[in-house]
Enzyme design. Structure first.
Site, PDB file in Angstrom:
ATOM      1  N   CYS A 126       0.456  -1.211  -0.109  1.00 55.71           N
ATOM      2  CA  CYS A 126      -0.159  -0.087   0.362  1.00 55.71           C
ATOM      3  C   CYS A 126       1.141   1.569   0.080  1.00 55.71           C
ATOM      4  O   CYS A 126       1.258   1.503  -1.044  1.00 55.71           O
ATOM      5  CB  CYS A 126      -0.990  -0.424   1.455  1.00 55.71           C
ATOM      6  SG  CYS A 126      -2.803   1.033   0.952  1.00 55.71           S
ATOM      7  N   HIS A 130      -2.816  -5.066   1.608  1.00 61.53           N
ATOM      8  CA  HIS A 130      -2.176  -5.376   2.727  1.00 61.53           C
ATOM      9  C   HIS A 130      -2.488  -7.272   3.277  1.00 61.53           C
ATOM     10  O   HIS A 130      -3.386  -7.142   4.128  1.00 61.53           O
ATOM     11  CB  HIS A 130      -3.221  -5.038   4.305  1.00 61.53           C
ATOM     12  CG  HIS A 130      -2.877  -3.564   3.867  1.00 61.53           C
ATOM     13  ND1 HIS A 130      -1.830  -2.522   4.502  1.00 61.53           N
ATOM     14  CD2 HIS A 130      -4.083  -2.128   3.867  1.00 61.53           C
ATOM     15  CE1 HIS A 130      -2.274  -1.423   4.037  1.00 61.53           C
ATOM     16  NE2 HIS A 130      -3.118  -0.595   3.656  1.00 61.53           N
ATOM     17  N   GLU A 145      -0.633  -8.415   5.307  1.00 63.47           N
ATOM     18  CA  GLU A 145      -0.695  -8.787   6.863  1.00 63.47           C
ATOM     19  C   GLU A 145      -1.625  -8.422   7.534  1.00 63.47           C
ATOM     20  O   GLU A 145      -1.694  -8.633   9.036  1.00 63.47           O
ATOM     21  CB  GLU A 145       0.854  -7.725   7.304  1.00 63.47           C
ATOM     22  CG  GLU A 145       0.870  -5.678   7.387  1.00 63.47           C
ATOM     23  CD  GLU A 145       0.284  -5.843   6.057  1.00 63.47           C
ATOM     24  OE1 GLU A 145       0.091  -6.203   5.087  1.00 63.47           O
ATOM     25  OE2 GLU A 145      -0.252  -4.176   5.720  1.00 63.47           O
TER      26      GLU A 145
HETATM   27  N1  GLN Z   1      -3.753   6.656   1.333  1.00 62.43           N
HETATM   28  C1  GLN Z   1      -2.795   5.854   1.558  1.00 62.43           C
HETATM   29  C2  GLN Z   1      -1.476   6.625   1.033  1.00 62.43           C
HETATM   30  O1  GLN Z   1      -1.625   7.273  -0.404  1.00 62.43           O
HETATM   31  C3  GLN Z   1      -2.501   4.546   1.016  1.00 62.43           C
HETATM   32  C4  GLN Z   1      -2.892   3.783   2.147  1.00 62.43           C
HETATM   33  C5  GLN Z   1      -2.758   2.078   3.245  1.00 62.43           C
HETATM   34  O2  GLN Z   1      -1.738   2.424   3.411  1.00 62.43           O
HETATM   35  N2  GLN Z   1      -3.512   1.906   3.503  1.00 62.43           N
HETATM   36  O3  GLN Z   1      -0.607   6.911   0.946  1.00 62.43           O
END
Ligand code: GLN
Length: 216
Positions: free
Chosen positions: A88, A188, A190
């Protein structure tokens, strides 16, 4: 006895504990990284078998990486071939180009090790978060995947292997990719009880080490 792998998890912000627990369940030894661990060009990170960049908020994490003088050493480890997995916000930090939800380019601190352009918060507010099962190449056909304000890969270079896609606002888009030792997911693993994605990453780390991989 097989010696356990030693993985460094970036712990400046975000969901680093969950990665730690998952990697430990898979038998790895984990150290949380908050600051340089040594004076070498790799800041002491060269002793790890692989690195993990967690989810969180990519601009905050990028800013902290600069403040803590970890951005250049992490990039140097990745360039030396050390496996790096980003989930992410971690994916966003790995990408060469970053854009906002409307497609405008953003200039935020990042490692740029993955030849891809990523769109932050690409699913919009209505479908901000969701869970699904995905066919992830090399891992399994039914990997549990949690998406939270997730980014999507908009385009990627020829060296990037797409392991999984989802139907999103931009059509069928990559959400799990690999470029040699660099592994990244929009989702994710995890945050689930499914260990298979982390086992896949550890397999990449073990192959790198047994092939004599080191930062030099
Ligand atoms: N929206 C977050 C970003 O742009 C990422 C979201 C996440 O890691 N769950 O940094």
């Amino acid at each position: 006895m097989v010696e356990s792998l030693h993985i460094g998890v970036l712990a400046l912000q975000g969901a680093f504990r969950e990665h730690r627990l998952m990697l430990e369940k898979c038998g790895a030894k984990v150290t949380e990284i908050r600051r340089p661990l040594g004076d070498s060009p790799w800041a002491g990170l060269e002793s790890f078998d692989g690195l993990v960049l967690p989810g969180g908020e990519s601009t905050t994490m990028g800013r902290l990486l600069v403040e803590e003088k970890l951005l250049e050493p992490l990039r140097a480890c990745g360039l030396a071939g050390m496996p790096v997995y980003g989930s992410c916000a971690g994916l966003i930090l790995l990408c060469r180009e970053v854009e906002g939800p409307d497609g405008d380019s953003l200039d935020q601190p990042r490692l740029g090790l993955l030849d891809a352009r990523v769109r932050r918060n690409a699913f919009g507010r209505q479908v901000d978060s969701f869970e699904t099962r995905l066919d992830v190449g090399g891992v399994a056909g039914d990997v549990e995947a949690v998406f939270i304000r997730a980014p999507l890969i908009v385009s990627c270079g020829p060296e990037v292997e797409v392991l999984s896609r989802v139907e999103g606002p931009l059509g069928l888009s990559p959400v799990a990719v690999r470029q040699n030792g660099i592994l990244a997911t929009s989702f994710h693993p995890e945050l689930t009880s499914d260990k298979r994605f982390h086992e896949f990453f550890l397999h990449i780390c073990r192959s790198w080490r047994s092939a004599g991989g080191r930062c030099a």
